[in-house]
Design an enzyme around this catalytic site. Structure first.
Site, PDB file in Angstrom:
ATOM      1  N   LYS A   1       0.758  -1.365   0.790  1.00 44.04           N
ATOM      2  CA  LYS A   1       0.168   0.245  -0.010  1.00 44.04           C
ATOM      3  C   LYS A   1       0.875   1.542   0.049  1.00 44.04           C
ATOM      4  O   LYS A   1       2.090   1.073   0.601  1.00 44.04           O
ATOM      5  CB  LYS A   1      -0.744  -0.053   1.623  1.00 44.04           C
ATOM      6  CG  LYS A   1      -1.717   0.931   1.290  1.00 44.04           C
ATOM      7  CD  LYS A   1      -3.011   0.702   2.433  1.00 44.04           C
ATOM      8  CE  LYS A   1      -4.077   2.080   2.775  1.00 44.04           C
ATOM      9  NZ  LYS A   1      -5.387   2.371   3.669  1.00 44.04           N
TER      10      LYS A   1
ATOM     11  N   SER B   1      -9.955   1.749   3.052  1.00 45.77           N
ATOM     12  CA  SER B   1      -8.586   2.376   1.756  1.00 45.77           C
ATOM     13  C   SER B   1      -8.002   1.917   1.370  1.00 45.77           C
ATOM     14  O   SER B   1      -7.599   1.934   0.076  1.00 45.77           O
ATOM     15  CB  SER B   1      -8.356   3.632   3.078  1.00 45.77           C
ATOM     16  OG  SER B   1      -7.326   3.055   4.307  1.00 45.77           O
TER      17      SER B   1
ATOM     18  N   SER C   1     -10.423  -0.768   6.664  1.00 42.89           N
ATOM     19  CA  SER C   1      -9.346  -0.418   5.807  1.00 42.89           C
ATOM     20  C   SER C   1      -8.797  -1.659   4.863  1.00 42.89           C
ATOM     21  O   SER C   1      -8.279  -1.649   3.700  1.00 42.89           O
ATOM     22  CB  SER C   1      -8.588   0.801   6.263  1.00 42.89           C
ATOM     23  OG  SER C   1      -9.072   2.079   5.896  1.00 42.89           O
TER      24      SER C   1
HETATM   25  N1  GLN Z   1     -13.541   4.412   6.258  1.00 41.14           N
HETATM   26  C1  GLN Z   1     -12.553   4.099   7.945  1.00 41.14           C
HETATM   27  C2  GLN Z   1     -12.056   6.272   7.444  1.00 41.14           C
HETATM   28  O1  GLN Z   1     -12.458   6.259   6.552  1.00 41.14           O
HETATM   29  C3  GLN Z   1     -11.606   3.670   8.147  1.00 41.14           C
HETATM   30  C4  GLN Z   1     -10.316   4.023   7.314  1.00 41.14           C
HETATM   31  C5  GLN Z   1      -8.910   3.534   7.784  1.00 41.14           C
HETATM   32  O2  GLN Z   1      -9.381   2.210   8.233  1.00 41.14           O
HETATM   33  N2  GLN Z   1      -8.083   3.779   7.377  1.00 41.14           N
HETATM   34  O3  GLN Z   1     -11.695   6.691   8.424  1.00 41.14           O
END
Ligand code: GLN
Length: 486
Positions: free
Chosen positions: A78, A153, A177
């Site tokens: 990532k 994400s 995410s």
């Molecule tokens: N969807 C959540 C957010 O927008 C979690 C994102 C994540 O786990 N990095 O913060």
């Protein structure tokens, strides 16, 4: 041989038996990325030359008898993990020009194991999102349905693994995410216990919640990858000094007598019936394997999303204050003075969702609101953790859906941040409590994969992976390939 179809374990075996070389394998996957990734947009950077050098080196190591299990196996990171000499953008204009001067500990550990990095995957900007639509480099498409999101994400990692462009990829999970994109793309994704995987060189979003982990096709593959990723790191002050078990050695243990809890709160309003049905089917499989299943309560579940959306923005507003146009990253053109430099750099460098988080975070931390929001959220966080500790006095693992719905159409939740935030309603609590959790595929809602989540007590990754592996020995959901990616 269709090398792209093989998972981590199978590739490790094929390499060990000399059925293919790492160079051959790397060339095949790079060609596949060139051919298919125009559709998915799962990579921000493909490190072709470096990958071929690493593959040649892996083949040399093997010939010299110095290969480990992952030597020569291709992976992707990532684009939140710093990679020495390679752009590390966090999918933000702010870091579009940032070449990291060092490797994250996770990256360094894969290098030491001899794995081959094919490139850096797309993601939501600074990991803020559940759909991979906030990326500066454009959205990622779900290999199961190109008009739908892959989740976020870590959407690029999930799409790349699902499309068989790479056998495994790293992700990070602050509120879901890793698990949510794994669910939406039909993969196995693990968020380890907070402190299990080093955060050194992993660009910070919300430091008390962020945790790195693998996205793979099976629990067996995830066990192999986690063995490389996990471990104490003196450079991360929240890293836990505790030996890493050989997760892959305990797969296949019997589930006889395993106590599984189904939280009533995870099966209520908002859960799509087709998702509920697939999860309930899976519960029957666990029962057949000898597990005992019972209802439990996690009474503070409804507080998890609101608590998270105070804590995470607060930490993000602090972490992202370092992007000031002075030391690295984007700088606006011709600033008039220092204030203008700050304002325009940040105004032009960050996208809308990141700005929303910074503003919310600054607000909840400001004098006058700190007690009402931030302090209150910290107290709720403690209550949410206490719910889990009470549950783990009765059961070994908690089972439920990973996401209330399967993959949604691109654009569907962009206008409504609350809808988007609710995508993580079942995943966020594990981050607030610091618990390990994973998602595995357990069926389909129409043509779209459905994910099942297992949450365990601290450092029970081995037990979770074993339960997931036993389930995968009985089912073949994790072996399904998106149409067109065969
Ligand atoms: N969807 C959540 C957010 O927008 C979690 C994102 C994540 O786990 N990095 O913060």
């Amino acid at each position: 041989m269709s090398l792209h179809r093989l998972g981590v374990r199978q590739l490790a075996d094929a390499l060990a038996r000399g059925e293919c070389s790492s160079v051959e394998l790397t060339q095949a996957l790079l060609a596949r990325i060139r051919r298919l990734d125009g559709d998915f947009n799962s990579f921000i950077t493909v490190t072709e030359e470096q990958a071929l050098d690493q593959a040649a080196e892996a083949d040399r190591r093997r010939a010299a008898g110095e290969a480990g299990p992952l030597t020569g196996v291709p992976i992707a990171h990532k684009d939140i993990f710093c990679t020495d000499g390679v752009r590390t953008s966090c999918a933000s204009r702010m870091l579009d020009n940032f070449i990291a001067p060092y490797d994250a500990t996770v990256v360094q550990r894969f290098k030491a194991a001899g794995a081959v990095m094919l490139g850096k995957t797309n993601m939501d900007e600074f990991a803020m999102g559940s759909s991979n639509e906030t990326s500066y480099y454009g959205p990622v498409r779900n290999p199961w349905d190109r008009e739908r999101v892959p989740g976020g994400s870590s959407g690029g990692s999930a799409a790349a693994v699902a499309a068989r462009l790479v056998p495994a990829a790293t992700g990070t999970d602050t509120g879901g995410s890793i698990r949510q994109p794994a669910a939406l793309c039909g993969l196995t994704g693990v968020k380890p216990t907070y402190g299990r995987v080093s955060r050194y060189g992993m660009i910070a979003f919300a430091s008390s919640l962020d945790q790195g982990g693998p996205l793979c096709r099976s629990a067996e593959d995830a066990a192999l990858i986690l063995e490389v990723m996990a471990g104490f790191d003196p450079r991360d002050s929240t890293s836990v000094d505790r030996p890493v078990p050989r997760y892959s050695a305990t797969l296949g243990d019997s589930l006889e007598g395993l106590e599984i809890g189904l939280p009533q709160e995870y099966f209520g309003d908002g859960l799509e019936p087709a998702v509920a049905a697939a999860v309930e089917q899976a519960v029957r499989v666990f029962e057949r394997l000898g597990a005992r299943v019972r209802q439990i309560r996690l009474p503070n579940t409804a507080l998890a999303v609101p608590t998270y959306y105070v804590v995470a923005p607060a930490e993000c507003s602090s972490n992202l204050s370092r992007y000031d146009g002075v030391r690295f990253g984007y700088r606006c053109r011709d600033p008039e003075d220092l204030m203008d430099l700050y304002k325009r750099t940040r105004g032009e460098g960050f996208g809308a969702e990141v700005k929303r988080r910074i503003m919310v975070g600054t607000y909840v931390l400001s004098a006058g609101y700190y007690d009402a929001y931030y302090l209150k959220a910290q107290k709720l966080r403690r209550l949410i953790s206490a719910d889990f500790q009470a549950a783990f006095a009765e059961v070994d693992v908690i089972l439920g859906p990973t996401s209330p719905t399967p993959a949604f159409p691109l654009g569907a939740r962009l206008e409504d941040p609350i809808q988007m935030y609710l995508s993580d309603i079942y995943t966020i609590a594990a981050n607030l409590a610091g618990l390990p959790a994973l998602s595995i595929p357990c069926g389909f809602a129409g043509h779209l994969p459905v994910g099942l989540q297992l949450i365990g007590d601290y450092f029970s990754e081995g037990r979770l992976l074993n339960a997931a592996h036993r389930y995968q020995q009985e089912t073949d959901w994790h072996e399904r390939i998106p149409p067109g990616c065969e």
